[in-house]
Write an enzyme that holds these catalytic residues in place. Structure first.
Site, PDB file in Angstrom:
ATOM      1  N   HIS A 149       4.222  11.946  -7.425  1.00 12.14           N
ATOM      2  CA  HIS A 149       5.607  12.619  -6.977  1.00 12.14           C
ATOM      3  C   HIS A 149       6.006  11.594  -5.855  1.00 12.14           C
ATOM      4  O   HIS A 149       7.035  11.233  -5.882  1.00 12.14           O
ATOM      5  CB  HIS A 149       5.512  14.073  -6.809  1.00 12.14           C
ATOM      6  CG  HIS A 149       5.080  14.502  -5.555  1.00 12.14           C
ATOM      7  ND1 HIS A 149       3.397  14.781  -5.315  1.00 12.14           N
ATOM      8  CD2 HIS A 149       5.328  14.929  -4.364  1.00 12.14           C
ATOM      9  CE1 HIS A 149       3.233  14.875  -4.093  1.00 12.14           C
ATOM     10  NE2 HIS A 149       4.400  15.253  -3.515  1.00 12.14           N
ATOM     11  N   LYS A 153       6.524   6.304  -1.651  1.00  9.37           N
ATOM     12  CA  LYS A 153       6.504   6.394  -0.114  1.00  9.37           C
ATOM     13  C   LYS A 153       5.466   5.409   0.283  1.00  9.37           C
ATOM     14  O   LYS A 153       5.531   4.793   1.438  1.00  9.37           O
ATOM     15  CB  LYS A 153       5.782   7.747   0.474  1.00  9.37           C
ATOM     16  CG  LYS A 153       7.022   8.807   0.321  1.00  9.37           C
ATOM     17  CD  LYS A 153       6.259  10.075   1.014  1.00  9.37           C
ATOM     18  CE  LYS A 153       7.267  11.242   1.259  1.00  9.37           C
ATOM     19  NZ  LYS A 153       6.804  12.575   1.810  1.00  9.37           N
TER      20      LYS A 153
END
Length: 301
Positions: A149, A153
Site C-alpha cells: 500500500h 513512499k
C-alpha cells in the site's frame, strides 16, 4: 439409501460436495435421454443401463477408477505448482515491504498488521453485506496486496518521510504523491501480468487507500462506492495501525481510544458498513495481531 431413489442420493452427495471426491456410477433400467442427462448433471461419472453384461460393467468401473486416479494426481501436481508460485510471490512482496518499512522508520510489524487486519475486516464484511462477494482466495489476495500500500513512499525524501514533527503544507503535498507514484510503479509492473488479480488489487490499494467515504481524501477525491472495496478496507486497517503504533512524530494511542477516534470521524469518514465491522471485530484485534504470521491459504484446485 433407505427412502431415497438414485437421483436423490446423487443430489445429496452433490450438495455435500462428496461427489467431488467420489466417482459414482449409476445403474438403472431407465434409458431415456432425459434420465441419463439428469444423472450426469447431478455428477454421475458413468451411467449403465439394465440389462447389462457384468464383464462390461467391471471394465467400465475399472476405467472410471483409473481415470479418477489420474485426475487426482494431475490436480495434486497443479496444486503444488500453484502453491509454489503463491509462496514465491508472498516472499518477494514481504521482502519489498520490509525494505520499504526500514526506509520509512516504521516498525517491522506494520505490513504484517495491515495484512491481518485486512483479512479480519474482509471476513466480517462479506458476512454482513449482500452486495460484496469475495471468496477465501480473493480475500487472501487482497490481504497480500495490502503489503504494497505504501510502496510509493520509496520515492519520498527521507527528510520528509522521517520528519519528527508536523509536516508543512508543502511537505504534505509531496507526501501525498506516494499514492500516485506507487500506483504508477505497480501499473508499470502490471503491464507484464495483464489480468493478474494480485497486481490489480495492489494498484487499487496503493492509489486509493487515502480516499475517504465523503470524497475528502486523496489523490482523486473518490466518494462512496466509487472507492474500490479493497482500498476501503486497507484504509481502515492502515489508520488503526498508524494510531496504535509508535511513529517518529507520535506515541502509540491505546486501542479503545483509536477505535473511538475512527468512529468519530477524526481520521476521515469511512464506509458505515466498515465501521460496523470494526466494532464487531474490535475485541479480536489484539488477539489477531498477536498471532504469528499466518500460512497463506491456498485455494483448492
Amino acid at each position: 439409501m433407505p427412502g431415497m431413489n438414485g437421483f436423490e442420493v446423487l443430489g445429496d452427495l452433490s450438495r455435500r460436495s462428496i461427489i467431488d471426491n467420489l466417482p459414482v456410477i449409476m445403474i438403472s433400467s431407465e434409458d431415456s435421454d432425459d434420465v441419463v442427462l439428469r444423472a450426469y448433471e447431478l455428477g454421475a461419472s458413468d451411467y449403465v443401463n439394465r440389462p447389462f453384461d457384468s464383464r462390461v460393467v467391471r471394465r467400465r468401473v475399472s476405467n472410471t477408477i483409473r481415470l479418477y486416479a489420474k485426475q487426482r494426481r494431475l490436480t495434486s501436481l497443479l496444486s503444488q505448482q500453484y502453491n509454489e508460485r503463491v509462496k514465491n510471490s508472498r516472499m518477494l512482496i514481504d521482502i519489498m515491504a520490509g525494505v520499504m518499512e526500514l526506509r520509512n522508520g516504521e516498525s517491522g510489524r506494520h505490513v504484517t498488521n495491515i495484512k491481518k487486519l485486512t483479512e479480519l475486516l474482509l471476513g466480517c464484511l462479506v458476512h454482513r453485506s449482500d452486495n460484496i462477494s469475495l471468496d477465501n482466495e480473493e480475500r487472501s489476495t487482497i490481504a497480500l496486496a495490502s503489503a504494497l500500500h505504501d510502496i510509493g513512499k520509496m520515492s519520498i525524501d527521507d527528510a520528509i518521510l522521517n520528519k519528527p514533527g508536523r509536516l508543512t503544507p508543502e511537505e504534505f503535498e509531496i507526501m501525498k504523491t506516494h499514492t500516485t507514484i506507487g500506483a504508477d510503479m505497480l501499473h508499470e509492473l502490471g503491464r507484464h501480468h495483464a489480468g493478474n488479480a494480485l497486481m490489480e488489487y495492489a494498484y487499487q490499494i496503493a492509489r486509493w487507500h487515502h480516499e475517504r467515504w465523503d470524497g475528502k481524501g486523496y489523490p482523486d477525491g473518490l466518494k462512496g462506492d466509487d472507492i474500490p472495496i479493497a482500498a476501503q478496507v486497507v484504509s481502515v486497517a492502515d489508520v488503526y495501525d498508524a494510531l496504535t503504533s509508535v511513529r517518529v512524530y507520535k506515541d502509540a494511542i491505546p486501542h479503545e481510544e483509536a477505535i473511538q477516534m475512527i468512529l468519530d470521524g477524526k481520521c476521515g469518514t469511512f464506509n458505515p458498513l466498515l465501521l460496523d465491522c470494526l466494532l464487531e471485530v474490535q475485541d479480536r484485534i489484539a488477539e489477531t495481531l498477536a498471532r504469528p504470521a499466518d500460512v497463506v491459504a491456498f485455494p483448492t484446485i
